[in-house]
Design a protein around this motif. Structure first.
Motif, PDB file in Angstrom:
ATOM      1  N   PHE A  24     -67.979  -8.274  43.085  1.00  0.00           N
ATOM      2  CA  PHE A  24     -67.498  -7.779  44.139  1.00  0.00           C
ATOM      3  C   PHE A  24     -68.756  -7.578  45.295  1.00  0.00           C
ATOM      4  O   PHE A  24     -68.810  -7.735  46.430  1.00  0.00           O
ATOM      5  CB  PHE A  24     -66.535  -6.660  44.371  1.00  0.00           C
ATOM      6  N   HIS A  25     -69.681  -6.818  44.458  1.00  0.00           N
ATOM      7  CA  HIS A  25     -70.885  -6.091  45.253  1.00  0.00           C
ATOM      8  C   HIS A  25     -71.534  -7.364  45.651  1.00  0.00           C
ATOM      9  O   HIS A  25     -72.414  -7.326  46.936  1.00  0.00           O
ATOM     10  CB  HIS A  25     -71.551  -5.400  44.457  1.00  0.00           C
ATOM     11  N   ASN A  26     -71.754  -8.509  44.925  1.00  0.00           N
ATOM     12  CA  ASN A  26     -72.666  -9.561  45.300  1.00  0.00           C
ATOM     13  C   ASN A  26     -72.136 -10.623  46.362  1.00  0.00           C
ATOM     14  O   ASN A  26     -72.755 -11.368  46.443  1.00  0.00           O
ATOM     15  CB  ASN A  26     -73.223 -10.106  43.892  1.00  0.00           C
ATOM     16  N   ASN A  27     -70.626 -10.414  46.471  1.00  0.00           N
ATOM     17  CA  ASN A  27     -70.066 -11.527  47.365  1.00  0.00           C
ATOM     18  C   ASN A  27     -69.508 -11.080  48.358  1.00  0.00           C
ATOM     19  O   ASN A  27     -68.798 -11.746  48.980  1.00  0.00           O
ATOM     20  CB  ASN A  27     -69.153 -12.391  46.521  1.00  0.00           C
ATOM     21  N   GLY A  28     -69.814  -9.846  49.111  1.00  0.00           N
ATOM     22  CA  GLY A  28     -69.414  -9.468  50.259  1.00  0.00           C
ATOM     23  C   GLY A  28     -67.990  -8.724  50.418  1.00  0.00           C
ATOM     24  O   GLY A  28     -67.460  -8.986  51.331  1.00  0.00           O
ATOM     25  N   PHE A  29     -67.637  -8.190  49.260  1.00  0.00           N
ATOM     26  CA  PHE A  29     -66.165  -7.742  49.151  1.00  0.00           C
ATOM     27  C   PHE A  29     -66.415  -6.289  49.162  1.00  0.00           C
ATOM     28  O   PHE A  29     -67.111  -5.621  48.459  1.00  0.00           O
ATOM     29  CB  PHE A  29     -65.481  -8.008  47.753  1.00  0.00           C
ATOM     30  N   ALA A  30     -65.295  -5.787  49.836  1.00  0.00           N
ATOM     31  CA  ALA A  30     -65.178  -4.221  49.730  1.00  0.00           C
ATOM     32  C   ALA A  30     -64.083  -3.784  48.697  1.00  0.00           C
ATOM     33  O   ALA A  30     -63.095  -4.716  48.597  1.00  0.00           O
ATOM     34  CB  ALA A  30     -64.829  -3.629  51.102  1.00  0.00           C
ATOM     35  N   TYR A  31     -64.295  -2.925  47.776  1.00  0.00           N
ATOM     36  CA  TYR A  31     -63.262  -2.757  46.937  1.00  0.00           C
ATOM     37  C   TYR A  31     -63.464  -1.150  46.380  1.00  0.00           C
ATOM     38  O   TYR A  31     -64.029  -0.261  46.815  1.00  0.00           O
ATOM     39  CB  TYR A  31     -63.784  -3.537  45.324  1.00  0.00           C
TER      40      TYR A  31
END
Length: 158
Positions: A65-72
């Motif tokens: 998530f962190h490396n691919n532009g996701f907010a989580y």
């Protein structure tokens, strides 16, 4: 399984022994061991998962998530310190939804993962009637409390 037994299982696994051979070798080395062959298979499965994913699955997921532009967002159970709910959204999807917030559809699917947590999809609709995914959530239970948490986090996503 003791840590010494586990170390032996890891070493024998690296030497490409079959699980039945590993079980036999551990029983010979530790005759008083109470471990069954199923325990050895479970240990081997964990070892292989760690080798494949490079760590524990939750950390791998967070890195993705962190490396691919996701907010989580995650929510843990305070008594067990285990993750119970996960919501994730790609930033571009959320920007589109912010521009077109008129329609929000929520769909739940069951038994789609190994944890058997319901997968909740938040879907929006464009002006040309095309559907697009806004966010996804894995909820440990399908309760009002869990859905409320997911909706609040989805609304707050940057």
């Amino acid at each position: 399984m003791t840590s010494v037994e586990l170390d032996l299982v890891v070493t024998l696994n690296w030497n490409d022994l079959r699980p039945s051979q590993i079980h036999t070798a551990v029983r010979e080395q530790f005759p008083g061991s109470k471990c069954r062959i199923k325990d050895r298979y479970n240990a081997l499965s964990k070892i292989k998962d760690q080798e494949k994913f490079g760590g524990i699955p939750m950390k791998v997921l967070e890195n993705f998530f962190h490396n691919n532009g996701f907010a989580y967002y995650t929510r843990e159970n305070s008594s067990t310190d285990r993750t119970e709910d996960i919501l994730f959204c790609h930033n571009i999807s959320h920007k589109i939804w912010r521009a077109l917030p008129e329609v929000l559809l929520i769909d739940t699917m069951y038994n789609t993962n190994t944890c058997r947590w319901p997968l909740v999809q938040f879907v929006g609709v464009t002006l040309t009637s095309k559907a697009f995914c806004i966010a996804h959530a894995f909820l440990v239970r399908e309760t009002k409390k869990n859905f409320t948490w997911a909706l609040k986090k989805q609304r707050r996503t940057p």
